[in-house]
Design an enzyme around this catalytic site. Structure first.
Site, short mmCIF file in Angstrom:
data_model
loop_
_atom_site.label_atom_id
_atom_site.label_comp_id
_atom_site.label_asym_id
_atom_site.label_seq_id
_atom_site.Cartn_x
_atom_site.Cartn_y
_atom_site.Cartn_z
N HIS A 286 -56.98 69.37 37.13
CA HIS A 286 -55.74 69.63 36.55
C HIS A 286 -54.90 70.81 37.47
O HIS A 286 -53.58 70.48 37.16
CB HIS A 286 -56.10 70.80 35.32
CG HIS A 286 -56.73 69.87 34.11
ND1 HIS A 286 -55.81 68.84 33.60
CD2 HIS A 286 -57.87 69.81 33.46
CE1 HIS A 286 -56.80 68.30 32.45
NE2 HIS A 286 -58.16 68.93 32.52
N HIS A 363 -5.37 54.05 54.78
CA HIS A 363 -6.17 55.18 54.01
C HIS A 363 -7.86 55.26 55.05
O HIS A 363 -8.73 54.55 54.36
CB HIS A 363 -6.26 54.80 52.62
CG HIS A 363 -6.86 55.79 51.69
ND1 HIS A 363 -8.18 56.36 51.60
CD2 HIS A 363 -6.00 56.82 51.03
CE1 HIS A 363 -8.04 57.39 50.81
NE2 HIS A 363 -6.95 57.62 50.35
#
Length: 460
Positions: A286, A363
């Protein structure tokens, strides 16, 4: 696939492993997008605890969730059953400080969930797809959990018990659909050598041979073994005879390792999302499970919205010619090259950004960057294809965008990038109007996003 919840409530009664108290746990349907919540109903006015890794307060003997002074232990077996059976949202109510141990497995939870049944909710199932290897280690214990990319959720567990009687084992779950028969009945276990300190610490007042496998693999004196048998209310046995001690015989030779796999699934439920990936766990427990669940939650927060998977070798659902049949846009304003996913409520489109795009001329000449407004336009074109997919004879309709909100640009897009657009309906089409949320990705990073509304109009 949609999120799932229970069709109705069910309750189970039994004693607590640690306290020995008589307890009841009730599993209830929950609204979509709530996940798993656990509530102590024996304490007045206590809110439900989110079943997530951050709320785990102890992992020594099972997974303990807590908030403030309120704690609930032994939650992993019930969570494993919910997760493996595809239940996404559930409110679990307990009449005490722990979930009853029942027979030490998840079998009774599975039985009840299948008896009550599940039902589909409206929200889509929120999978987290593993795209790269993630690993968590504990150098002191030698524990390690690794997760690798896979199309489904699967697990392999390898255990080493440091015992002559039961040494190394492994267990595999290739298809989560087999959980009910292959993993759920596996019971919790304990070694005789660990029993005495646990009993003295009042940690397993409710433990007995009906809810655990007890392994006697290192000989102790007859007096010590008789004393432990009395504490467990079990029959005396010959201290010279090593072996398993339980009322019910082993279901499988590797039942202990299958139970470890069960625990991993229960602790993975604390991640908060169903996972698509393969877990390989070495000497799990765990503590390492929870550590791994926390790391996974951090990883998910980094990619709150996950980029779609893109394989350029697969045939698209729509190529550039089909897109031209549905959208009026033409060069240089057709900004979607192909569609690779298309469902009832979502679409994924692709735009390959090349250096000869006309907008790069101005751009910007020295640093070519794709204009953000064109990214949103491409996203909107994907949205138009999605909306047209909901009507008959889509070639006879046109889509016009009425509103754009919440626009964000996070990273520049340059020549050589492959843009992936994911657009989802926020509400069904009503009176010809629909609202959508869209994201643009380069790799696994979001470069732009927006929410917009569109209207479809039949062509004259």
């Amino acid at each position: 696939m949609k999120q799932m919840t229970l069709k109705g409530s069910f309750s189970l009664h039994g004693k607590g492993l640690h306290t020995g108290l008589s307890l009841t746990v009730t599993f209830n349907p929950a609204p979509e997008n709530t996940g798993y919540k656990i509530q102590r109903i024996d304490l007045e006015g206590e809110p439900a605890i989110d079943a997530i890794a951050e709320n785990v307060v102890d992992t020594q003997r099972g997974t303990v969730l807590g908030k403030g002074d309120v704690r609930v232990s032994t939650v992993e077996h019930g969570l494993a059953a919910l997760y493996a059976l595809g239940v996404d949202n559930c409110l679990i109510q307990v009449t005490g400080p722990e979930v009853p141990i029942l027979d030490g497995s998840a079998a009774k939870y599975v039985e009840k969930i299948m008896e009550v049944g599940t039902e589909e909710q409206s929200a889509p199932k929120d999978w987290y797809v593993i795209r790269k290897k993630i690993e968590v280690k504990d150098e002191d214990s030698g524990s390690c959990i690794t997760i690798l990319p896979d199309d489904d959720f699967s697990l392999t567990t390898m255990c080493s018990f440091n015992s002559k009687f039961i040494n190394s084992q492994f267990a595999t779950l290739d298809k989560v659909e087999d959980f009910a028969t292959e993993i759920a009945p596996a019971r919790t276990f304990v070694f005789v050598r660990d029993l005495e300190p646990l009993l003295k610490a009042n940690l397993i007042k409710g433990g007995d041979l009906d809810n655990a496998i007890v392994m006697y693999e290192r000989q102790i004196s007859q007096e010590q073994l008789d004393k432990l048998a009395d504490m467990l209310h079990a029959e005396h046995r010959n201290a010279n005879e090593l072996g398993y001690i339980q009322h019910k015989p082993l279901v499988w030779e590797n039942e202990c390792t299958r139970h470890k796999l069960l625990d991993i699934i229960g602790d993975m439920a604390l991640i908060g999302k169903p996972i698509k990936g393969r877990i390989i766990a070495t000497r799990p427990g765990h503590t390492i499970n929870n550590k791994f669940a926390r790391e996974m939650r951090k990883e998910i927060r980094k990619h709150e919205v996950q980029a779609p998977a893109y394989d350029p070798n697969e045939t698209p659902l729509m190529d550039v010619n089909r897109i031209r049949e549905l959208l009026p846009h033409r060069y240089p304003m057709q900004l979607v090259d192909k569609v690779i996913e298309l469902g009832a409520t979502s679409i994924v489109g692709v735009k390959n950004v090349t250096s000869n795009e006309p907008f790069f001329t101005g751009h910007f000449p020295q640093e070519p960057v794709m204009p953000g407004v064109l990214q949103i336009e491409a996203m909107a074109q994907c949205g138009g294809l999605l909306v047209l997919n909901t009507v008959e004879e889509p070639e006879r309709w046109s889509t016009y965008f009425m509103r754009i909100d919440g626009v964000k640009f996070r990273q520049k897009v340059v020549p050589g990038d492959t843009l992936l657009f994911k657009v989802e309906l926020l509400a069904p089409l009503r009176h010809g109007i629909s609202s959508m949320k869209g994201y643009a990705f380069v790799g696994d990073k979001i470069v732009s996003e927006a929410t917009f509304s569109a209207q479809i109009v039949k062509n004259k």
